[in-house]
Design a protein around this motif. Structure first.
Motif, short mmCIF file in Angstrom:
data_model
loop_
_atom_site.label_atom_id
_atom_site.label_comp_id
_atom_site.label_asym_id
_atom_site.label_seq_id
_atom_site.Cartn_x
_atom_site.Cartn_y
_atom_site.Cartn_z
N LEU A 135 0.83 -1.20 0.00
CA LEU A 135 0.00 0.00 0.00
C LEU A 135 0.86 1.25 0.00
O LEU A 135 0.56 2.23 -0.71
N LEU A 136 1.91 1.23 0.80
CA LEU A 136 2.81 2.39 0.84
C LEU A 136 3.48 2.60 -0.51
O LEU A 136 3.55 3.73 -1.01
N ASP A 137 3.95 1.53 -1.12
CA ASP A 137 4.58 1.64 -2.44
C ASP A 137 3.59 2.16 -3.47
O ASP A 137 3.92 3.00 -4.32
N ALA A 138 2.36 1.66 -3.41
CA ALA A 138 1.34 2.11 -4.35
C ALA A 138 1.08 3.60 -4.23
O ALA A 138 0.98 4.32 -5.23
N GLY A 139 0.98 4.09 -2.99
CA GLY A 139 0.75 5.51 -2.78
C GLY A 139 1.91 6.36 -3.27
O GLY A 139 1.71 7.39 -3.92
N LEU A 140 3.12 5.93 -2.98
CA LEU A 140 4.31 6.68 -3.39
C LEU A 140 4.45 6.74 -4.90
O LEU A 140 4.85 7.76 -5.46
N LEU A 141 4.13 5.64 -5.57
CA LEU A 141 4.32 5.57 -7.02
C LEU A 141 3.16 6.18 -7.80
O LEU A 141 3.27 6.35 -9.02
N SER A 142 2.07 6.51 -7.13
CA SER A 142 0.91 7.03 -7.84
C SER A 142 1.12 8.44 -8.39
O SER A 142 0.41 8.86 -9.30
N GLY A 143 2.07 9.17 -7.79
CA GLY A 143 2.26 10.56 -8.18
C GLY A 143 1.39 11.52 -7.40
O GLY A 143 1.58 12.74 -7.45
N ALA A 144 0.43 10.98 -6.64
CA ALA A 144 -0.42 11.83 -5.80
C ALA A 144 0.38 12.31 -4.59
O ALA A 144 1.40 11.73 -4.23
N ARG A 145 -0.09 13.40 -3.98
CA ARG A 145 0.56 13.84 -2.75
C ARG A 145 0.32 12.77 -1.68
O ARG A 145 -0.81 12.45 -1.36
N PHE A 146 1.41 12.26 -1.13
CA PHE A 146 1.36 11.11 -0.23
C PHE A 146 1.52 11.58 1.21
O PHE A 146 2.51 12.23 1.56
N GLN A 147 0.53 11.25 2.05
CA GLN A 147 0.59 11.63 3.46
C GLN A 147 0.24 10.43 4.34
O GLN A 147 -0.64 9.64 3.99
N ARG A 148 0.92 10.31 5.48
CA ARG A 148 0.66 9.22 6.40
C ARG A 148 0.07 9.79 7.70
O ARG A 148 0.59 10.75 8.26
N TYR A 149 -1.02 9.18 8.16
CA TYR A 149 -1.62 9.63 9.41
C TYR A 149 -1.26 8.66 10.53
O TYR A 149 -0.82 7.52 10.28
N LEU A 150 -1.42 9.09 11.76
CA LEU A 150 -1.05 8.29 12.92
C LEU A 150 -1.85 6.99 12.93
O LEU A 150 -3.02 6.95 12.52
N HIS A 151 -1.22 5.94 13.43
CA HIS A 151 -1.82 4.61 13.36
C HIS A 151 -3.21 4.55 13.97
O HIS A 151 -3.43 4.91 15.13
N ASN A 152 -4.16 4.13 13.12
CA ASN A 152 -5.55 3.89 13.53
C ASN A 152 -6.17 5.10 14.21
O ASN A 152 -6.96 4.96 15.16
N SER A 153 -5.82 6.29 13.70
CA SER A 153 -6.28 7.53 14.33
C SER A 153 -7.17 8.33 13.37
O SER A 153 -6.66 9.06 12.51
N PRO A 154 -8.48 8.23 13.51
CA PRO A 154 -9.37 9.06 12.69
C PRO A 154 -9.13 10.55 12.89
O PRO A 154 -9.31 11.35 11.97
N GLU A 155 -8.70 10.93 14.11
CA GLU A 155 -8.45 12.35 14.40
C GLU A 155 -7.27 12.87 13.57
O GLU A 155 -7.33 13.96 12.99
N SER A 156 -6.20 12.09 13.52
CA SER A 156 -5.04 12.48 12.71
C SER A 156 -5.41 12.54 11.24
O SER A 156 -5.00 13.45 10.51
N LEU A 157 -6.21 11.57 10.79
CA LEU A 157 -6.67 11.56 9.40
C LEU A 157 -7.50 12.80 9.10
O LEU A 157 -7.31 13.45 8.05
N ALA A 158 -8.40 13.15 10.00
CA ALA A 158 -9.26 14.31 9.78
C ALA A 158 -8.45 15.59 9.63
O ALA A 158 -8.73 16.44 8.76
N GLN A 159 -7.43 15.75 10.46
CA GLN A 159 -6.59 16.95 10.39
C GLN A 159 -5.94 17.09 9.02
O GLN A 159 -5.83 18.20 8.48
#
Length: 384
Positions: A135-159
């Motif tokens: 999944l990480l490789d797929a995101g990095l290679l997609s060309g999209a802006r790649f961001q990682r949120y804190l593990h299992n944290s909807p709050e971090s994702l929302a931010q």
């Protein structure tokens, strides 16, 4: 051209107790195995329901090989889409409660193809920090802006979602995290994505077959519809005991993948016999609920035993039960000591897991017995 630098790096890996070695399995996947000529009781297979060596799957494979031969012969879009491929896709769609499903040759290709078909340079992809490497490789290679949120944290994702101005937003997470064994908070993640106009994709490789009333994975476990969770990926080489992967979702999603997922378009289909064996496996997953019930009881038995031994387990309700060791050298030493007692468990070290979190990744199967789990606990008591 010299490979001296590479050789030096390999030496450094060995000194840091991070060197990976292959061992040769000389028996079927089952609790009692033969590895490098020696018999072991194994607790490191992803054959969670004990189906990889099931006679029904073997018979289905043999019959389909007699009828269709061995190789797929071509890609699905040329001449490699057989009757069994098509039937399996329809059965997986029905099983997951999705309009359609699409087969891929393996999970890595499913993730790579799907993410890259859905997002590109104008888009953004948001991934859990502990997502699988594919999944990480797929995101990095997609060309999209790649961001990682804190593990299992909807709050971090929302931010992170609230700050983006991307054209398309794709949230990607494991359903069951492969090295920790914990389950993603899918209802909260899906809600967070929906209010921020984002899609959600889940890699349910380790939940599919094990979680949910019928084994249909995290979507069934949480009661998530295709509108809640539009992109569902599952693999067939773990609880289902065969090989390959699939993506299930709407008609629009699957047609988009057929047209744009390069790892689907430009690769030979899986052998038809594998698809036939998976159809037999699916029937067993649905009919034999006792496998999940037994697995659940073995997981609890193991966790209770580890607690009595004072071993540190990850917070996992799934067949993945990692014993946290910390130091890589110590994890390697314990793994070797267990092998001396006839127990086969691999030590998982960085970079697969974060620094300082080396572990013994114990995996349980419905093919294990209570006596075999107790034998493992006895061995752990001697080496801890």
């Amino acid at each position: 051209m010299s490979f001296d630098q590479l050789a030096s790096e390999l030496v450094s890996r060995k000194r840091a107790d991070l060197y990976r070695e292959r061992r040769v399995l000389e028996s079927p996947q089952q609790p009692e195995v033969v590895v490098d000529g020696k018999a072991y009781l194994a607790f490191c297979s992803n054959d969670y329901l004990g189906l990889a060596n099931h006679p029904d799957l073997i018979r289905a494979f043999q019959q389909a090989a007699d009828e269709y031969g061995v190789g797929g012969g071509a890609s699905h879009l040329v001449s490699g889409h057989s009757f069994h491929h098509h039937a399996l896709e329809e059965e997986l769609a029905d099983f997951t409660g999705r309009p359609r499903a699409l087969l891929f040759s393996n999970g890595y290709m499913a993730n790579m193809g799907t993410v890259n078909a859905l997002v590109g340079k104008q888009d953004a992809v948001f991934e859990d920090r502990l997502n699988h490497a594919s999944l990480l490789d797929a995101g990095l290679l997609s060309g999209a802006r790649f961001q990682r949120y804190l593990h299992n944290s909807p709050e971090s994702l929302a931010q992170k979602l609230e700050k983006t101005e991307a054209r398309r937003k794709l949230v990607v997470t494991d359903g069951v995290f492969s090295m920790d064994g914990d389950v993603a908070d899918m209802p909260a993640i899906c809600h967070t994505a929906k209010v921020n106009d984002a899609w959600v994709m889940v890699d349910d490789a380790h939940g599919f077959g094990c979680i949910g009333a019928t084994g249909a994975g995290v979507a069934e476990h949480y009661g998530l519809s295709v509108d809640d969770l539009p992109v569902l990926m599952g693999t067939l080489g773990k609880a289902f005991g065969t090989s390959g992967a699939f993506v299930a979702g709407s008609e629009t999603l699957i047609e988009t993948l057929i047209q744009q997922a390069r790892t689907y378009i430009y690769t030979t289909s899986m052998p038809p016999a594998v698809a036939a064996a998976t159809r037999a496996s699916l029937k067993l997953v649905i009919a034999e609920q006792w496998r999940r019930e037994l697995l659940k009881s073995l997981i609890q038995r193991f966790r209770d035993g580890c607690q009595q031994l004072g071993l540190t387990l990850m917070d996992s309700p799934t067949p993945i039960q990692p014993i946290l060791i910390g130091d890589s050298a110590k994890a390697m030493t314990m793994s070797a000591a267990l092998r001396e007692q006839g127990i086969f468990i691999t030590a998982i070290r960085p970079p697969t897991v974060p620094q300082g979190s080396a572990r013994l990744r114990v995996t349980l199967s419905a093919a294990h017995s209570e006596a075999q789990v107790d034998r493992l606990l006895d061995a752990l008591e001697r080496v801890k």
